[in-house]
Design a protein around this motif. Structure first.
Motif, PDB file in Angstrom:
ATOM      1  N   MET A  83       7.147   1.905  -9.486  1.00 60.93           N
ATOM      2  CA  MET A  83       6.509   0.646  -9.853  1.00 60.93           C
ATOM      3  C   MET A  83       7.278  -0.507  -9.204  1.00 60.93           C
ATOM      4  O   MET A  83       8.435  -0.772  -9.526  1.00 60.93           O
ATOM      5  CB  MET A  83       6.478   0.489 -11.375  1.00 60.93           C
ATOM      6  N   MET A  84       6.612  -1.178  -8.258  1.00 60.82           N
ATOM      7  CA  MET A  84       7.249  -2.235  -7.482  1.00 60.82           C
ATOM      8  C   MET A  84       6.885  -3.629  -7.978  1.00 60.82           C
ATOM      9  O   MET A  84       7.663  -4.572  -7.788  1.00 60.82           O
ATOM     10  CB  MET A  84       6.861  -2.099  -6.002  1.00 60.82           C
ATOM     11  N   LEU A  85       5.728  -3.784  -8.547  1.00 62.19           N
ATOM     12  CA  LEU A  85       5.268  -5.064  -9.070  1.00 62.19           C
ATOM     13  C   LEU A  85       4.624  -4.833 -10.431  1.00 62.19           C
ATOM     14  O   LEU A  85       4.069  -3.756 -10.689  1.00 62.19           O
ATOM     15  CB  LEU A  85       4.249  -5.720  -8.135  1.00 62.19           C
ATOM     16  N   SER A  93      -2.953  -5.438 -18.142  1.00 66.45           N
ATOM     17  CA  SER A  93      -1.772  -5.458 -17.276  1.00 66.45           C
ATOM     18  C   SER A  93      -2.139  -4.933 -15.897  1.00 66.45           C
ATOM     19  O   SER A  93      -3.046  -4.097 -15.750  1.00 66.45           O
ATOM     20  CB  SER A  93      -0.644  -4.592 -17.850  1.00 66.45           C
ATOM     21  N   PHE A  94      -1.419  -5.431 -14.887  1.00 67.20           N
ATOM     22  CA  PHE A  94      -1.526  -4.913 -13.532  1.00 67.20           C
ATOM     23  C   PHE A  94      -0.144  -4.415 -13.099  1.00 67.20           C
ATOM     24  O   PHE A  94       0.890  -4.944 -13.509  1.00 67.20           O
ATOM     25  CB  PHE A  94      -1.980  -5.992 -12.549  1.00 67.20           C
ATOM     26  N   ALA A  95      -0.144  -3.404 -12.258  1.00 67.45           N
ATOM     27  CA  ALA A  95       1.102  -2.922 -11.659  1.00 67.45           C
ATOM     28  C   ALA A  95       0.785  -2.364 -10.280  1.00 67.45           C
ATOM     29  O   ALA A  95      -0.348  -1.946 -10.007  1.00 67.45           O
ATOM     30  CB  ALA A  95       1.758  -1.851 -12.525  1.00 67.45           C
ATOM     31  N   THR A  96       1.785  -2.354  -9.407  1.00 70.63           N
ATOM     32  CA  THR A  96       1.636  -1.763  -8.081  1.00 70.63           C
ATOM     33  C   THR A  96       2.591  -0.595  -7.951  1.00 70.63           C
ATOM     34  O   THR A  96       3.793  -0.741  -8.177  1.00 70.63           O
ATOM     35  CB  THR A  96       1.914  -2.800  -6.974  1.00 70.63           C
ATOM     36  N   LEU A  97       2.035   0.553  -7.604  1.00 69.99           N
ATOM     37  CA  LEU A  97       2.834   1.762  -7.408  1.00 69.99           C
ATOM     38  C   LEU A  97       2.983   2.033  -5.917  1.00 69.99           C
ATOM     39  O   LEU A  97       2.040   1.856  -5.139  1.00 69.99           O
ATOM     40  CB  LEU A  97       2.171   2.967  -8.083  1.00 69.99           C
ATOM     41  N   GLN A  98       4.156   2.483  -5.531  1.00 67.93           N
ATOM     42  CA  GLN A  98       4.439   2.820  -4.128  1.00 67.93           C
ATOM     43  C   GLN A  98       4.788   4.290  -4.029  1.00 67.93           C
ATOM     44  O   GLN A  98       5.713   4.766  -4.683  1.00 67.93           O
ATOM     45  CB  GLN A  98       5.604   1.977  -3.621  1.00 67.93           C
ATOM     46  N   ASP A  99       4.023   5.019  -3.187  1.00 67.52           N
ATOM     47  CA  ASP A  99       4.318   6.434  -2.978  1.00 67.52           C
ATOM     48  C   ASP A  99       4.835   6.651  -1.552  1.00 67.52           C
ATOM     49  O   ASP A  99       5.179   5.696  -0.857  1.00 67.52           O
ATOM     50  CB  ASP A  99       3.109   7.321  -3.311  1.00 67.52           C
ATOM     51  N   ALA A 100       4.877   7.888  -1.120  1.00 67.89           N
ATOM     52  CA  ALA A 100       5.490   8.213   0.173  1.00 67.89           C
ATOM     53  C   ALA A 100       4.516   8.129   1.340  1.00 67.89           C
ATOM     54  O   ALA A 100       4.881   8.465   2.465  1.00 67.89           O
ATOM     55  CB  ALA A 100       6.094   9.618   0.115  1.00 67.89           C
ATOM     56  N   HIS A 128       7.021  -2.333 -21.692  1.00 66.06           N
ATOM     57  CA  HIS A 128       8.486  -2.272 -21.713  1.00 66.06           C
ATOM     58  C   HIS A 128       9.046  -1.412 -20.573  1.00 66.06           C
ATOM     59  O   HIS A 128      10.262  -1.280 -20.460  1.00 66.06           O
ATOM     60  CB  HIS A 128       8.962  -1.728 -23.065  1.00 66.06           C
ATOM     61  N   TRP A 129       8.169  -0.832 -19.760  1.00 70.85           N
ATOM     62  CA  TRP A 129       8.656  -0.106 -18.597  1.00 70.85           C
ATOM     63  C   TRP A 129       9.145  -1.112 -17.556  1.00 70.85           C
ATOM     64  O   TRP A 129       8.740  -2.283 -17.545  1.00 70.85           O
ATOM     65  CB  TRP A 129       7.562   0.777 -18.015  1.00 70.85           C
ATOM     66  N   ASP A 130      10.005  -0.656 -16.664  1.00 69.36           N
ATOM     67  CA  ASP A 130      10.675  -1.585 -15.743  1.00 69.36           C
ATOM     68  C   ASP A 130      10.288  -1.335 -14.292  1.00 69.36           C
ATOM     69  O   ASP A 130       9.885  -0.224 -13.909  1.00 69.36           O
ATOM     70  CB  ASP A 130      12.194  -1.406 -15.863  1.00 69.36           C
ATOM     71  N   LEU A 131      10.451  -2.378 -13.497  1.00 68.76           N
ATOM     72  CA  LEU A 131      10.280  -2.212 -12.056  1.00 68.76           C
ATOM     73  C   LEU A 131      11.296  -1.183 -11.569  1.00 68.76           C
ATOM     74  O   LEU A 131      12.462  -1.193 -11.963  1.00 68.76           O
ATOM     75  CB  LEU A 131      10.498  -3.538 -11.331  1.00 68.76           C
ATOM     76  N   GLY A 132      10.843  -0.285 -10.727  1.00 67.07           N
ATOM     77  CA  GLY A 132      11.677   0.813 -10.263  1.00 67.07           C
ATOM     78  C   GLY A 132      11.379   2.116 -10.965  1.00 67.07           C
ATOM     79  O   GLY A 132      11.700   3.183 -10.444  1.00 67.07           O
ATOM     80  N   ASP A 133      10.776   2.055 -12.161  1.00 64.38           N
ATOM     81  CA  ASP A 133      10.382   3.292 -12.843  1.00 64.38           C
ATOM     82  C   ASP A 133       9.347   4.039 -12.012  1.00 64.38           C
ATOM     83  O   ASP A 133       8.520   3.426 -11.315  1.00 64.38           O
ATOM     84  CB  ASP A 133       9.770   2.977 -14.212  1.00 64.38           C
ATOM     85  N   ILE A 134       9.392   5.358 -12.087  1.00 60.95           N
ATOM     86  CA  ILE A 134       8.374   6.177 -11.420  1.00 60.95           C
ATOM     87  C   ILE A 134       7.292   6.492 -12.442  1.00 60.95           C
ATOM     88  O   ILE A 134       7.570   7.054 -13.514  1.00 60.95           O
ATOM     89  CB  ILE A 134       8.995   7.442 -10.829  1.00 60.95           C
ATOM     90  N   VAL A 135       6.073   6.108 -12.093  1.00 59.96           N
ATOM     91  CA  VAL A 135       4.956   6.102 -13.040  1.00 59.96           C
ATOM     92  C   VAL A 135       3.807   6.921 -12.476  1.00 59.96           C
ATOM     93  O   VAL A 135       3.541   6.888 -11.273  1.00 59.96           O
ATOM     94  CB  VAL A 135       4.500   4.655 -13.322  1.00 59.96           C
ATOM     95  N   ALA A 136       3.121   7.634 -13.345  1.00 62.99           N
ATOM     96  CA  ALA A 136       1.900   8.355 -12.979  1.00 62.99           C
ATOM     97  C   ALA A 136       0.703   7.642 -13.587  1.00 62.99           C
ATOM     98  O   ALA A 136       0.800   7.086 -14.688  1.00 62.99           O
ATOM     99  CB  ALA A 136       1.967   9.794 -13.478  1.00 62.99           C
ATOM    100  N   ALA A 137      -0.408   7.671 -12.867  1.00 64.93           N
ATOM    101  CA  ALA A 137      -1.621   7.013 -13.367  1.00 64.93           C
ATOM    102  C   ALA A 137      -2.848   7.775 -12.913  1.00 64.93           C
ATOM    103  O   ALA A 137      -2.904   8.264 -11.786  1.00 64.93           O
ATOM    104  CB  ALA A 137      -1.689   5.566 -12.874  1.00 64.93           C
ATOM    105  N   GLU A 138      -3.814   7.878 -13.796  1.00 62.32           N
ATOM    106  CA  GLU A 138      -5.116   8.469 -13.484  1.00 62.32           C
ATOM    107  C   GLU A 138      -6.202   7.515 -13.941  1.00 62.32           C
ATOM    108  O   GLU A 138      -6.058   6.830 -14.952  1.00 62.32           O
ATOM    109  CB  GLU A 138      -5.287   9.812 -14.190  1.00 62.32           C
ATOM    110  N   GLY A 139      -7.298   7.482 -13.184  1.00 67.25           N
ATOM    111  CA  GLY A 139      -8.391   6.605 -13.560  1.00 67.25           C
ATOM    112  C   GLY A 139      -9.441   6.523 -12.477  1.00 67.25           C
ATOM    113  O   GLY A 139      -9.501   7.372 -11.578  1.00 67.25           O
ATOM    114  N   VAL A 140     -10.249   5.479 -12.554  1.00 69.27           N
ATOM    115  CA  VAL A 140     -11.391   5.307 -11.658  1.00 69.27           C
ATOM    116  C   VAL A 140     -11.155   4.109 -10.747  1.00 69.27           C
ATOM    117  O   VAL A 140     -10.675   3.056 -11.186  1.00 69.27           O
ATOM    118  CB  VAL A 140     -12.686   5.113 -12.477  1.00 69.27           C
ATOM    119  N   LEU A 141     -11.494   4.274  -9.470  1.00 66.86           N
ATOM    120  CA  LEU A 141     -11.341   3.179  -8.516  1.00 66.86           C
ATOM    121  C   LEU A 141     -12.366   2.083  -8.774  1.00 66.86           C
ATOM    122  O   LEU A 141     -13.535   2.356  -9.092  1.00 66.86           O
ATOM    123  CB  LEU A 141     -11.513   3.694  -7.082  1.00 66.86           C
ATOM    124  N   PHE A 142     -11.907   0.833  -8.621  1.00 71.77           N
ATOM    125  CA  PHE A 142     -12.828  -0.304  -8.680  1.00 71.77           C
ATOM    126  C   PHE A 142     -12.218  -1.438  -7.862  1.00 71.77           C
ATOM    127  O   PHE A 142     -11.102  -1.331  -7.358  1.00 71.77           O
ATOM    128  CB  PHE A 142     -13.069  -0.734 -10.132  1.00 71.77           C
TER     129      PHE A 142
END
Length: 520
Positions: A83-85, A93-100, A128-142
């Protein structure tokens, strides 16, 4: 672009960036997670999540899909990343995840959470999760109102708790040494750094493909040598306990690769790590990567032709039709590479004129340039050797486009075949690009008696105080006595080639973990 979420201080002022305090707070969160695990409420470090999608792939397939099309034909996505942002807005809430992955999105994708999608309890936990945490997410694109491709999450999980805060997202790591020392953080926060090392990997793959495609066999030779050989360099020493003998880290694989020519392999190559106990600079690292290759029945003219093909192939594979530039200046690898002797290069790039053959004039010029008798033994050098020193001081940095510098003196080329017509020089060249040496190659010396005499001269130089001179390798002489076919061999500095391909100013920029002084 969404903004990073940073909780305010108690008085509402801007937060104080006390890393020790932030680390302590994150450790407390991890402690709570461990306690919850003991109560049977989840796992602190789960290992059962399998992402099925990558950010770059989602953008490649759906980057142009309209909002209406996504609504009409829902697409599910399952991702994981750092989680970078993060931006929290009450019930959403919004968040940005960065993968490889790599692509126009930089391996990043936005996720959107609300109470309806993931439930109020999980959403509150996410806050309460922090930037830098590794997060998984599932859902629908929009698509959001601003048109950004986003995953509307109906499930999120904290996969790995990050205990250290990331550098400021706007500035990343400002200290260059920290970028080298903590490369893992550099790769997290600098897309250019990540892309640079992906380019390196792809370039190495293209080199291997090219070599194999031209009939070369990839081999592996020892890193621990009983005596150092294959180059004039100061080695690292170690001790082998079981054999109870001093050993040396490889300074070059040359003598082992040529033993394979004796054994019957016609074309061999090795992409290898070498170690030289010498200085560190923007061009030198004590541990570096080089490719050496040897071909029976080739001479140094064949090697020049082959090097041109190889360099063009790699540049094409990495840059496609984009012109190659370095430090803002074009580098033309598609025109024929210039071929000059050392003497011709001096005449072309300096005002030496007829003095190029004047020993006294060269000695005076070298002394004016700061070279000393104590360090360089100027008075004992031949005319050809003095020309090499003058070339290095006055010409080398002017060779911007690829140039082969040929016919190096025999006295400083102990493994190269002497020119039959001019035995004082060898059939040797060095390849220069952007004012730097990229490769060294020559027609190989396969006369065992001549080679033994050259080794003996090196031993004499070592006895005279030259700690970079070669040892006498009796086993290599024995191999030559069985007979080695005429051959050409070449070494190419892979790290310097990667500097060129990635437009990097320092060799440390293209080595994942360069040599640094130990932290105290």
């Amino acid at each position: 672009m969404t903004q990073a979420y940073t909780p305010p201080s108690a008085d509402g002022s801007a937060p104080a960036h006390d890393d020790n305090q932030l680390i302590a707070e994150r450790r407390e969160k991890l402690k709570a997670m461990r306690q919850a695990q003991q109560r049977g409420e989840g796992v602190a470090f789960p290992n059962d999540f399998k992402p099925t999608d990558k950010a770059a792939e989602l953008f490649a397939v759906h980057g142009e899909t309209t909002k209406e099309a996504l609504e009409a034909n829902p697409v599910r996505a399952c991702v994981a990343g750092r989680m970078m942002l993060k931006r929290v807005m009450g019930k959403a809430s919004f968040a940005t995840l960065q993968d490889a992955s790599f692509g126009p999105s930089g391996g990043r994708i936005q996720i959107y959470l609300n109470n309806d999608g993931v439930g109020e309890a999980l959403h509150n936990a996410f806050k309460h999760w922090d930037l830098g945490d590794i997060v998984a997410a599932e859902g629908v694109l929009f698509r959001t109102r601003t048109g950004e491709l986003t995953i509307h999450a109906d499930s999120v999980r904290l996969i790995t708790k990050s205990l250290r805060p990331l550098p400021d997202k706007f500035h990343g790591i400002a200290d260059q040494e920290i970028k080298y020392r903590q490369r893992y953080v550099d790769l997290m926060t600098d897309e250019n750094a990540r892309q640079r090392f992906v380019t390196r990997s792809r370039a190495l793959s293209s080199i291997r493909d090219f070599m194999v495609g031209h009939g070369f066999l990839e081999v592996e030779t020892p890193m621990l040598h009983p005596i150092p050989g294959g180059a004039n360099a100061k080695p690292f020493k170690t001790h082998h306990n079981a054999l109870d003998q001093e050993m040396f880290l490889r300074i070059a694989p040359e003598l082992y690769l040529k033993r394979l020519l004796v054994g019957g392999f016609d074309r061999v190559f090795e992409i290898n790590r070498n170690f030289r106990n010498e200085g560190i600079s923007v061009r030198h690292n004590p541990e570096f990567t080089m490719m050496e290759f040897y071909a029976a029945y080739w001479n140094y003219h064949d090697l020049m032709d082959f090097n041109e093909q190889l360099i063009r192939h790699v540049v094409k594979q990495v840059h496609g039709d984009t012109p190659l530039t370095y430090n803002g200046k074009p580098v033309d690898v598609y025109a024929p590479f210039e071929r000059l002797t050392i003497r011709e290069a001096i005449l072309k790039y300096t005002e030496a004129g007829d003095n190029v053959d004047n020993t006294e004039w060269l000695l005076n010029q070298l002394k004016k340039l700061g070279l000393t008798e104590a360090k360089h033994q100027l008075s004992t050098r031949s005319l050809a050797s003095l020309q090499v020193l003058y070339f290095e001081e006055k010409v080398e940095d002017k060779l911007w486009n690829p140039t082969f510098i040929m016919d190096h003196p025999t006295e400083i080329s102990p493994l190269a075949r002497a020119n039959d017509a001019k035995p004082e020089v060898t059939e040797r060249f060095e390849l220069y690009i952007t004012g730097r040496e990229f490769g060294n190659a020559f027609s190989e010396l396969n006369d065992a008696e001549d080679q033994a005499a050259r080794f003996q001269a090196q031993v004499s130089a070592k006895d005279g105080g030259d700690d970079e001179a070669m040892h006498f390798d009796a086993d290599y002489i024995r191999a030559l006595e069985y007979g080695m076919p005429p051959a050409g061999g070449c070494g190419i500095g892979i790290d310097r080639l990667m500097m060129l391909l990635t437009d990097s100013p320092s060799i440390r920029d293209v080595i994942l973990f360069p040599a640094l002084r130990r932290e105290h």
